[in-house]
Scaffold this active site. Structure first.
Site, short mmCIF file in Angstrom:
data_model
loop_
_atom_site.label_atom_id
_atom_site.label_comp_id
_atom_site.label_asym_id
_atom_site.label_seq_id
_atom_site.Cartn_x
_atom_site.Cartn_y
_atom_site.Cartn_z
N CYS A 181 13.25 10.79 7.25
CA CYS A 181 13.12 10.38 8.66
C CYS A 181 14.45 10.50 9.38
CB CYS A 181 12.62 8.95 8.72
SG CYS A 181 13.64 7.83 7.77
N GLU A 223 9.24 16.13 14.81
CA GLU A 223 9.73 16.02 13.45
C GLU A 223 8.98 17.05 12.58
OE1 GLU A 223 8.66 12.34 11.55
OE2 GLU A 223 10.72 12.12 10.86
N GLU A 240 8.96 1.47 11.20
CA GLU A 240 10.03 2.43 10.91
C GLU A 240 9.38 3.81 10.96
OE1 GLU A 240 13.08 1.70 10.49
OE2 GLU A 240 13.24 -0.33 9.70
N LYS A 264 0.87 -1.16 0.00
CA LYS A 264 0.00 0.00 0.00
C LYS A 264 0.92 1.23 0.00
CE LYS A 264 -2.38 3.38 1.79
NZ LYS A 264 -1.94 4.64 1.19
P1 NAD Z 1 1.96 8.67 7.24
O1 NAD Z 1 2.09 7.91 8.51
O2 NAD Z 1 0.95 9.71 7.14
O3 NAD Z 1 1.65 7.65 6.03
C1 NAD Z 1 2.46 6.52 5.82
C2 NAD Z 1 1.61 5.48 5.11
O4 NAD Z 1 0.58 5.05 6.00
C3 NAD Z 1 0.91 6.02 3.86
O5 NAD Z 1 0.89 5.00 2.88
C4 NAD Z 1 -0.50 6.28 4.36
O6 NAD Z 1 -1.48 6.24 3.36
C5 NAD Z 1 -0.68 5.15 5.36
N1 NAD Z 1 -1.72 5.38 6.37
C6 NAD Z 1 -2.21 6.56 6.80
N2 NAD Z 1 -3.19 6.35 7.71
C7 NAD Z 1 -3.31 5.01 7.86
C8 NAD Z 1 -4.14 4.17 8.66
N3 NAD Z 1 -5.05 4.67 9.50
N4 NAD Z 1 -3.95 2.83 8.58
C9 NAD Z 1 -3.03 2.31 7.76
N5 NAD Z 1 -2.23 3.06 6.95
C10 NAD Z 1 -2.37 4.38 7.01
O7 NAD Z 1 3.42 9.18 6.91
P2 NAD Z 1 3.86 10.04 5.66
O8 NAD Z 1 3.40 11.43 5.92
O9 NAD Z 1 3.49 9.37 4.40
O10 NAD Z 1 5.45 9.93 5.77
C11 NAD Z 1 6.16 10.71 6.63
C12 NAD Z 1 6.51 9.97 7.90
O11 NAD Z 1 7.19 8.75 7.59
C13 NAD Z 1 7.47 10.75 8.76
O12 NAD Z 1 7.06 10.70 10.11
C14 NAD Z 1 8.79 10.02 8.58
O13 NAD Z 1 9.70 10.15 9.61
C15 NAD Z 1 8.35 8.62 8.40
N6 NAD Z 1 9.38 7.84 7.72
C16 NAD Z 1 10.13 6.96 8.44
C17 NAD Z 1 11.13 6.25 7.82
C18 NAD Z 1 11.98 5.25 8.57
O14 NAD Z 1 12.55 4.39 7.94
N7 NAD Z 1 12.08 5.32 9.86
C19 NAD Z 1 11.37 6.42 6.46
C20 NAD Z 1 10.59 7.33 5.76
C21 NAD Z 1 9.58 8.03 6.41
#
Ligand code: NAD
Length: 477
Positions: free
Chosen positions: A280, A379, A246, A171
């Site tokens: 991240c 963040e 992550e 997804k």
């Molecule tokens: P997000 O949590 O909003 O979304 C991540 C994914 O989760 C997307 O595909 C989104 O559609 C999905 N999602 C959203 N709500 C959901 C729900 N209720 N149930 C299941 N899935 C759901 O994050 P983002 O804004 O896309 O990305 C940014 C975040 O990701 C930042 O906090 C960043 O630090 C983190 N990140 C972490 C790493 C790592 O490896 N530690 C790497 C990249 C990004």
């Protein structure tokens, strides 16, 4: 229109609904995406399970590795095309988009060669027994992917899972699907069986939630925000589904007064500017020993003043942020900083060629940020660097560890004993000494402690997470 990819076929969503794909460089809609729901996830899980039972589980690890190697070569052939897709979809400058495509090549290559080295142990035990362990795949793994590095995170997550013998339901973020749909089609072209890689696009609260709840998903690998990570873990806990999280970070870049500042400078700047700070592992806090604080701020400030944000095709230091809400978030942090009397040292600029509707933020260096302020704790996911000073090693450790996160840290010092002490004392999944990020090495296990998550991706370690250990005891007398 971009469709789901299920069982090696592009299919519309069961509901027939779509959602818009917006170009971050202009704010304009340029494509439509299938808006999935629980029925689409169900179809993808069914296809994946069928593939596992009929094909994937019967292939040797070496055969799976050969397919991954073919996919790696195919992605290399299509690197420019994939980079262009990601550039449009995510607003990445040319160099960044290209680097991400090449990282994907390398992830598939690494895991192609790793899967057949994944073996268990024999365990000395009681007389008359022989005991051994097998590493078995979970089965159907679910992968929820964010928008900031879609190709890289797909590569490390799906590449590792496939190599370990799993089949995948993916997804992607609703803001970043196009490159991944193309990669899945390339996988079909090189011979991946139908159902090995399935992609369902749509909103998180619809498709992501349905994936996390589906009883046919045997393991979830989630990369994204701490807020959604908590939701996923809660949902998965109801059926005791294992989860790798992550999540975010608030990476400290720690500069001692004996550091080689010339060497540190480009790392300090790049660690917050790369991908417009939407990383991240961004180095979003700059901790400098008091004696050199002013001179380091001066030099980092000069570098910030020279930075330029602009259209991805211009390949400047920064592209736009991913979406309007992200831009508002960054502006909100700046407004709060101003209201709290936090001073700006320097700011880069957005070039005139940037479209007015694009989501551009100028990189900004802020000084003397109180350690408890939101800017030092949360963040931002934008190009804001929060600087503060420290007195000695204990103080540096205390500040470095004073957030809820623990993902990545960088330490700059020439003192070898201090390098080791700091590496031990800083709470983070990765610590870099006299560098930051080590070039992103595919081989290096990556993941966090505390609110940065748990479990590891990348490197060989990731394969362990994509398996479950079975202990087998033979009693033979
Ligand atoms: P997000 O949590 O909003 O979304 C991540 C994914 O989760 C997307 O595909 C989104 O559609 C999905 N999602 C959203 N709500 C959901 C729900 N209720 N149930 C299941 N899935 C759901 O994050 P983002 O804004 O896309 O990305 C940014 C975040 O990701 C930042 O906090 C960043 O630090 C983190 N990140 C972490 C790493 C790592 O490896 N530690 C790497 C990249 C990004």
């Amino acid at each position: 229109m971009a469709l789901h990819f299920i069982a090696n076929t592009a299919v519309p969503s069961a509901s027939g609904q779509t959602l818009p794909v917006i170009d971050p460089a202009t704010g304009e809609t340029f494509e439509a995406l299938a808006r999935g729901n629980a029925a689409d996830i169900d179809a993808a899980v069914t296809a994946a399970r069928h593939c596992l039972d009929t094909t994937w589980a019967r292939m040797s690890a070496a055969e799976r590795g050969r397919l991954l190697m073919k996919l790696s070569a195919k992605v290399a052939d299509h690197a420019d095309e994939l980079a262009a897709l990601e550039q449009r979809d995510c607003g990445k400058p040319v160099k960044q988009a290209r680097a991400d495509a090449l990282a994907l090549v390398r992830y598939f290559e690494f895991y192609a060669g790793a899967g057949d080295k994944l073996h268990g142990d024999t365990i000395p035990y009681l007389d008359g027994y022989s005991v051994l362990t097998w590493r078995e795949p979970h089965g159907v793994t679910g992968h929820v992917i964010p928008w900031n590095y879609p190709m890289q995170i797909f590569g490390r997550s799906v590449g590792g899972a496939l190599a370990a013998g799993n089949v995948c339901v993916v997804k992607p973020s609703e803001d970043a699907c196009l490159s991944l749909l193309r990669v899945a089609a390339l996988a079909a072209e090189v011979g991946f069986p139908a159902g090995a890689i399935n992609i369902v696009t749509g909103y998180g609260h619809e498709v992501g939630d349905a994936l996390a709840r589906h009883p046919g998903i045997d393991h979830i690998s989630f990369t994204g925000s701490p807020r959604v990570g908590t939701l996923i873990q809660q949902v998965a806990a109801e059926r005791h589904c294992p989860v790798t999280l992550e999540l975010g970070g608030k990476g400290p870049q720690i500069v001692f007064d004996d550091a080689d500042v010339d060497a540190a400078l480009p790392f300090i700047v790049n660690a917050i500017v790369q991908n417009s700070g939407q990383t991240c592992s961004a180095g979003s806090r700059l901790l400098v020993q008091r004696g050199i604080y002013e001179s380091v701020l001066q030099r980092v400030g000069d570098a910030f003043t020279a930075l330029r944000a602009g259209p991805p095709a211009m390949d400047l230091d920064l592209g736009p942020l991913i979406r309007q809400s992200q831009l508002q978030r960054v502006r909100g942090f700046l407004d709060e900083a101003r209201a709290a009397g936090i001073a700006t040292v320097a700011q880069g600029r957005v070039v005139d060629e940037a479209a007015a509707g694009g989501f551009y933020a100028a990189p900004t260096l802020l000084r003397d940020v109180p350690p408890g302020h939101r800017l030092a704790q949360e963040e931002v996911f934008g190009p804001l660097l929060a600087a503060m000073s420290f007195d000695d090693e204990d103080h540096a450790v205390q500040l470095a560890n004073a957030t809820a996160f623990g993902l990545v840290a960088g330490v700059w010092t020439r003192d070898g004993a201090r390098q080791f002490r700091m590496a031990r004392r800083v709470k983070a999944g990765q610590v870099f000494i006299n560098n930051y990020g080590a070039g992103g090495g595919v081989e290096l296990p990556f993941g966090g402690v505390k609110s940065s998550g748990h479990g590891r991706e990348k490197g060989f370690e990731a394969l362990l997470g994509f398996t479950t250990l079975k202990t087998v005891a033979f009693r033979h007398g």
